[in-house]
Structure formats: C-alpha cells, structure tokens
Motif scaffolding. Sequence first.
Motif, mmCIF file in Angstrom:
data_model
loop_
_atom_site.group_PDB
_atom_site.id
_atom_site.type_symbol
_atom_site.label_atom_id
_atom_site.label_comp_id
_atom_site.label_asym_id
_atom_site.label_seq_id
_atom_site.Cartn_x
_atom_site.Cartn_y
_atom_site.Cartn_z
ATOM 1 N N THR A 89 0.844 -1.189 0.000
ATOM 2 C CA THR A 89 0.000 0.000 0.000
ATOM 3 C C THR A 89 0.882 1.243 0.000
ATOM 4 O O THR A 89 2.066 1.168 0.350
ATOM 5 C CB THR A 89 -0.909 0.069 1.247
ATOM 6 N N ASN A 112 -11.394 6.179 -5.503
ATOM 7 C CA ASN A 112 -12.261 5.756 -4.400
ATOM 8 C C ASN A 112 -12.245 4.239 -4.239
ATOM 9 O O ASN A 112 -12.281 3.724 -3.115
ATOM 10 C CB ASN A 112 -13.683 6.257 -4.621
ATOM 11 N N TYR A 115 -9.087 3.306 -2.540
ATOM 12 C CA TYR A 115 -9.197 3.702 -1.133
ATOM 13 C C TYR A 115 -10.064 2.696 -0.363
ATOM 14 O O TYR A 115 -9.691 2.220 0.718
ATOM 15 C CB TYR A 115 -9.786 5.103 -1.056
ATOM 16 N N ASP A 116 -11.199 2.354 -0.921
ATOM 17 C CA ASP A 116 -12.112 1.425 -0.247
ATOM 18 C C ASP A 116 -11.503 0.035 -0.113
ATOM 19 O O ASP A 116 -11.766 -0.672 0.870
ATOM 20 C CB ASP A 116 -13.430 1.324 -1.024
ATOM 21 N N ASP A 121 -4.038 4.577 1.424
ATOM 22 C CA ASP A 121 -4.587 5.035 2.702
ATOM 23 C C ASP A 121 -5.251 6.398 2.598
ATOM 24 O O ASP A 121 -6.143 6.711 3.389
ATOM 25 C CB ASP A 121 -3.475 5.105 3.763
ATOM 26 N N ARG A 122 -4.799 7.217 1.626
ATOM 27 C CA ARG A 122 -5.319 8.582 1.494
ATOM 28 C C ARG A 122 -5.331 8.969 0.020
ATOM 29 O O ARG A 122 -4.472 8.528 -0.753
ATOM 30 C CB ARG A 122 -4.461 9.591 2.271
ATOM 31 N N ILE A 123 -6.269 9.834 -0.339
ATOM 32 C CA ILE A 123 -6.379 10.356 -1.694
ATOM 33 C C ILE A 123 -5.834 11.775 -1.728
ATOM 34 O O ILE A 123 -6.167 12.606 -0.874
ATOM 35 C CB ILE A 123 -7.846 10.345 -2.161
ATOM 36 N N SER A 140 -15.456 13.175 -5.440
ATOM 37 C CA SER A 140 -14.912 12.092 -4.614
ATOM 38 C C SER A 140 -15.802 11.793 -3.415
ATOM 39 O O SER A 140 -16.142 12.695 -2.637
ATOM 40 C CB SER A 140 -13.507 12.457 -4.128
ATOM 41 N N ALA A 142 -14.768 9.647 -1.040
ATOM 42 C CA ALA A 142 -13.789 9.608 0.047
ATOM 43 C C ALA A 142 -13.183 10.993 0.235
ATOM 44 O O ALA A 142 -13.148 11.809 -0.696
ATOM 45 C CB ALA A 142 -12.694 8.600 -0.271
#
Length: 262
Positions: A89, A112, A115-116, A121-123, A140, A142
């Motif tokens: 990741t 997204n 991320y899901d 871990d972050r966008i 977005s 997220a």
Amino acid sequence: MPLLGLGTWENTDPDACTNSVKTALNMGYRHIDTAQIYGNETEVGAGIEQAAVDREDVFLATKVWIDNLSYEDTLKTTQESLDRLGVDTVDLLYIHWPARAYDPEETFRAFNELYDDGVIDRIGISNFEPTDIETAVEASDAPIFANQIECHPLLQQDAVRETCAAHNIEIVAYSPLARGEVFNVPELTKIADKHDVSEAQVSLAWLRDKGITAIPKATGETHIRDNWESLALELNDADISTIDAIDRTDRRVDPSFGPWNQ
C-alpha cells in the motif's frame, strides 16, 4: 503526515536516488515523495528497504501521471507503482495534474475504489487550482487529504491555500526552495544571516509556520541535513511578516497543461 519530507523529482541517477532516500530516512525523515513520471519508484523502494527504518514508520506518497488517469489505467498503473516500490500500500496517492486523461467522475471512481479496497490510505490531488479543488471535492466520495502544489515565499498561493483550508485539505509544497531562487532573495538572506542559517532553512521554516508540509529535493547528505535542520529554526513574528510581504509571483514549474494556463 510529517511536515518535512524528501522530494525525488529529477533524482534520476539510480544509485544517488536510492542513497538519498536511505540517507534521509536514517537521518530522521519519515516522509518520502515520488511519482510515476519520475521514473525512480524502484530506486525509492530500494532506499526504503535498505534504510534502518520499518516500512510502517515511513509516510510514502506517489502520483498517477496524466496519461494514466482513466478508470482502468489508474487501477492498473497504481498496482504497477506498488510493485516497483515493493510495497502493498501507499500512504498517499495523488492525481498528478488535472490534465489530459483526467476526468473527475472516472478518475475519482478509480481512486475511491483503491481507497475502499485499502490499496491506498489517502487520496491526494496535485496542482489543483480553486475551481479544480471544488470539482474534486464534489466528485470524490472519500475525503481528499492533500493538494500538492508549488509553494514558497515567492509563490505563496493564498487563493489555493484558502480553498484547501475551507475543505480541510492539507497543503504539500513541492519546489519549496523555488528551485534555488530563495538564495537570491534579500529578505530571506537577511533573516538567514540573523539566525545563522541558510535561506533554504528560512523558506522551510516559513512553510512550517503556515502548517504546510514541504518536500524539498536533495541528493547529497549535506543538503539533506541542512533541510532537516530547518526543523530547529523558529522564526519570530517579524520574520514571518517580512516573508509574507514579499510581493513576487515567481512560478518555477509552469507546463502548458497547468490549469492556470487553460
């Protein structure tokens, strides 16, 4: 996200790139930034692997290039980035520019999904202007964690910073030393002389005072250490006011596809 990281743009010599990442991490850095287009994700991954630091202690960011921002290409090339980096990741994945294959609906659908699924871990977004930020927030599901932009005392980016603050989006500053131009600014030199530090440290300390994360590129140990020592520099209110008042707009990274050129 650590407020000081190591940037790797144009760090294309394989050994130098790996060694700079390893040197920075062993010195205390915990934030490493790269991108697909830099062509050095493999070397960045090797530097992380060789450093005496656990992977989970490193905040690692990379970026999807503008040719790869369709839904399918985003998913495919992100996995390729992970493979090159040698990780499962990344802590932060950016849309490098809102350009070329970028389509808010399709690109963020892929981001997204990543991320899901826990692949990222972050966008993040990068080089997004205020209107682009608003569109991204709409597109977005997220949260958008950060916007990476060119930012330094000669390009203070007030409008972008205000828009990001309104949406709780962090700012990450690339080229925080204005590609070396900070060494030619009398106001910064005067402050640097007063504190017996470099102009680079003054620029980085000013960004930190603003709550902005900086990722200066450095390859040699001397420059990596000088940037690291900026964390010990505390500018006073007069210093900050002097830098705030620098009335220049000196953009050092200005491709034709930059959103401010559209």
